[in-house]
Scaffold this motif. Structure first.
Motif, PDB file in Angstrom:
ATOM      1  N   GLN A 139      -4.759  13.122   6.172  1.00 19.35           N
ATOM      2  CA  GLN A 139      -4.405  14.537   6.504  1.00 19.35           C
ATOM      3  C   GLN A 139      -3.263  14.678   6.561  1.00 19.35           C
ATOM      4  O   GLN A 139      -2.462  15.767   6.033  1.00 19.35           O
ATOM      5  N   CYS A 140      -2.383  13.732   6.877  1.00 17.67           N
ATOM      6  CA  CYS A 140      -1.006  13.754   6.906  1.00 17.67           C
ATOM      7  C   CYS A 140      -0.408  13.912   5.567  1.00 17.67           C
ATOM      8  O   CYS A 140       0.743  14.579   5.337  1.00 17.67           O
ATOM      9  N   ARG A 141      -0.818  12.996   4.635  1.00 20.47           N
ATOM     10  CA  ARG A 141      -0.201  13.036   3.222  1.00 20.47           C
ATOM     11  C   ARG A 141      -0.560  14.508   2.863  1.00 20.47           C
ATOM     12  O   ARG A 141       0.290  14.852   1.987  1.00 20.47           O
ATOM     13  N   ALA A 142      -1.477  15.145   3.084  1.00 20.67           N
ATOM     14  CA  ALA A 142      -2.021  16.412   2.339  1.00 20.67           C
ATOM     15  C   ALA A 142      -0.884  17.260   2.895  1.00 20.67           C
ATOM     16  O   ALA A 142      -0.980  18.406   2.058  1.00 20.67           O
ATOM     17  N   VAL A 143      -0.394  17.288   4.143  1.00 20.51           N
ATOM     18  CA  VAL A 143       0.826  18.300   4.473  1.00 20.51           C
ATOM     19  C   VAL A 143       2.100  17.717   4.727  1.00 20.51           C
ATOM     20  O   VAL A 143       2.923  18.533   4.812  1.00 20.51           O
ATOM     21  N   GLY A 144       2.352  16.797   4.088  1.00 26.24           N
ATOM     22  CA  GLY A 144       3.647  16.144   4.100  1.00 26.24           C
ATOM     23  C   GLY A 144       4.241  15.692   5.241  1.00 26.24           C
ATOM     24  O   GLY A 144       5.208  15.901   5.578  1.00 26.24           O
ATOM     25  N   LEU A 145       3.272  15.385   6.175  1.00 23.10           N
ATOM     26  CA  LEU A 145       3.869  14.900   7.622  1.00 23.10           C
ATOM     27  C   LEU A 145       4.047  13.521   7.724  1.00 23.10           C
ATOM     28  O   LEU A 145       2.775  12.834   7.513  1.00 23.10           O
ATOM     29  N   GLY A 148       0.964  -1.337   0.037  1.00 27.14           N
ATOM     30  CA  GLY A 148       0.042  -0.108  -0.092  1.00 27.14           C
ATOM     31  C   GLY A 148       0.811   1.329   0.044  1.00 27.14           C
ATOM     32  O   GLY A 148       0.331   2.323   0.128  1.00 27.14           O
ATOM     33  N   LEU A 149       2.205   1.381  -0.062  1.00 29.17           N
ATOM     34  CA  LEU A 149       2.843   2.424   0.028  1.00 29.17           C
ATOM     35  C   LEU A 149       3.123   3.015  -1.404  1.00 29.17           C
ATOM     36  O   LEU A 149       3.636   2.558  -2.475  1.00 29.17           O
ATOM     37  N   SER A 150       2.796   4.235  -1.677  1.00 32.16           N
ATOM     38  CA  SER A 150       2.934   4.867  -2.867  1.00 32.16           C
ATOM     39  C   SER A 150       4.284   5.670  -2.944  1.00 32.16           C
ATOM     40  O   SER A 150       4.922   5.607  -2.032  1.00 32.16           O
ATOM     41  N   LYS A 151       4.762   6.123  -4.000  1.00 30.52           N
ATOM     42  CA  LYS A 151       5.789   6.823  -4.110  1.00 30.52           C
ATOM     43  C   LYS A 151       5.721   8.098  -3.371  1.00 30.52           C
ATOM     44  O   LYS A 151       6.791   8.430  -2.396  1.00 30.52           O
ATOM     45  N   GLY A 152       4.840   8.715  -3.244  1.00 29.96           N
ATOM     46  CA  GLY A 152       4.651   9.996  -2.480  1.00 29.96           C
ATOM     47  C   GLY A 152       4.882   9.766  -0.934  1.00 29.96           C
ATOM     48  O   GLY A 152       5.459  10.522  -0.529  1.00 29.96           O
TER      49      GLY A 152
END
Length: 305
Positions: free
Chosen positions: A155-161, A3-7
């Motif tokens: 939420q964390c993905r959206a802000v890069g945390l 489930g791990l994306s490059k991002g």
């Protein structure tokens, strides 16, 4: 990693290093406690400790142990009150912010964030990572826990945390602990958190468990987890926690997030800062000697599908 994306990989590579040692281990001072901190410091009258009292009592602990630990896990109340994001923490110290609300009647069945807090605000306040705790019944309906984790991951993905997720198993029979902890790893681990912060998978009852059982239980956690993992201290005594860290790290863990096992006697005035500093130094040495760097763990797991 399942489930791990490059991002997500990029988030981990950029941010997790800020809360890890130079060799990639997590040796984090956990002091996000509020109610339990007051209970520890003033067990007879914890209600008499104000928020200011609690924050003031935490400051010398952070000053003494933070530079040794490399990163701290703190609560938003402390962050706001002391300005930890802009000078209230030792220079270069990584900051993990615990934003779940653990003080309401339905905490075990309806997890939620602290009012007014989310990953975006944590990022704005200078956090390097976010932590959430979530209770679950391994034999019951885990959908609320799964939704909560999934929402905070978004939420964390959206802000890069990056997110540290702490699944807390609910069980009655101590013999069920291993199975309960593993169910949390299997169900909540694939939902997107970068690191799992886990209970030691065997009940630490003196004389009941052979070292081989501890090692095998931790090895099973390592095989089951789709992401790097660390051990929490869960209020245990220091000697026990040190042994747990050693076994967990030898099995593949990437370190620890330690709280009362390290600073309980310092917070209550029974021992001095040097005593607590020796504890943190010893734990960090154990993790550095035995643990698997998070990047190594992540790379190894990325081949698992």
């Amino acid at each position: 990693m399942r489930g791990l994306s490059k991002g997500r990989s990029e988030v981990g590579s950029e941010r997790l290093g800020r809360v890890a040692t130079a060799t990639g281990l997590f040796t984090v001072l956990a002091i996000d406690h509020v109610g339990s901190f007051a209970q520890t410091v003033s067990p007879e009258h914890p209600e008499n400790m104000t928020a200011d009292d609690i924050n003031a009592a935490k400051q010398p602990i952070i000053a003494a142990l933070g530079p040794i630990s490399r990163a701290i896990l703190i609560d938003p109340g402390y962050l706001v009150a002391t300005g930890a994001a802009v000078g209230g923490r030792p220079e270069g110290l990584g900051l993990i912010l615990g934003i779940e609300d653990g003080d309401y009647a339905d905490v075990r069945t309806a997890p939620r964030l602290l009012p007014g807090w989310n990953a975006e605000r944590a990022a704005e306040m200078g956090a390097d990572a976010v932590k959430i705790s979530v209770y679950y019944d391994p034999d019951g309906d885990m959908s609320a826990a799964e939704r909560f984790v999934t929402d905070v991951v978004g939420q964390c993905r959206a802000v890069g945390l990056p997110l540290f997720c702490e699944p807390l198993a609910l069980y009655e029979d101590p013999a069920d602990r291993r199975r309960a902890v593993l169910e949390g790893v299997r169900r909540l681990g694939p939902l997107g958190a970068e690191v799992l912060k886990l209970q030691f998978p065997v009940m630490p009852e003196a004389g009941r468990h052979a070292p081989e059982e501890w090692a095998e239980a931790c090895a099973e956690v390592d095989r089951s987890s789709p992401v790097p993992w660390v051990i929490l201290s869960e209020g245990s005594d220091f000697g026990l926690f040190r042994d747990q860290v050693r076994v967990a790290c030898a099995a593949g863990a990437s370190g620890f997030l330690g709280g009362r096992a390290i600073w309980r006697e310092l917070a209550t005035g029974r021992r001095d800062t040097q005593h607590a500093a020796r504890r943190m130094t010893e734990l960090r040495a154990v993790a550095e000697a035995e643990g698997t760097p998070w990047s190594t763990s992540m790379a190894r797991r990325s081949t698992i599908r």
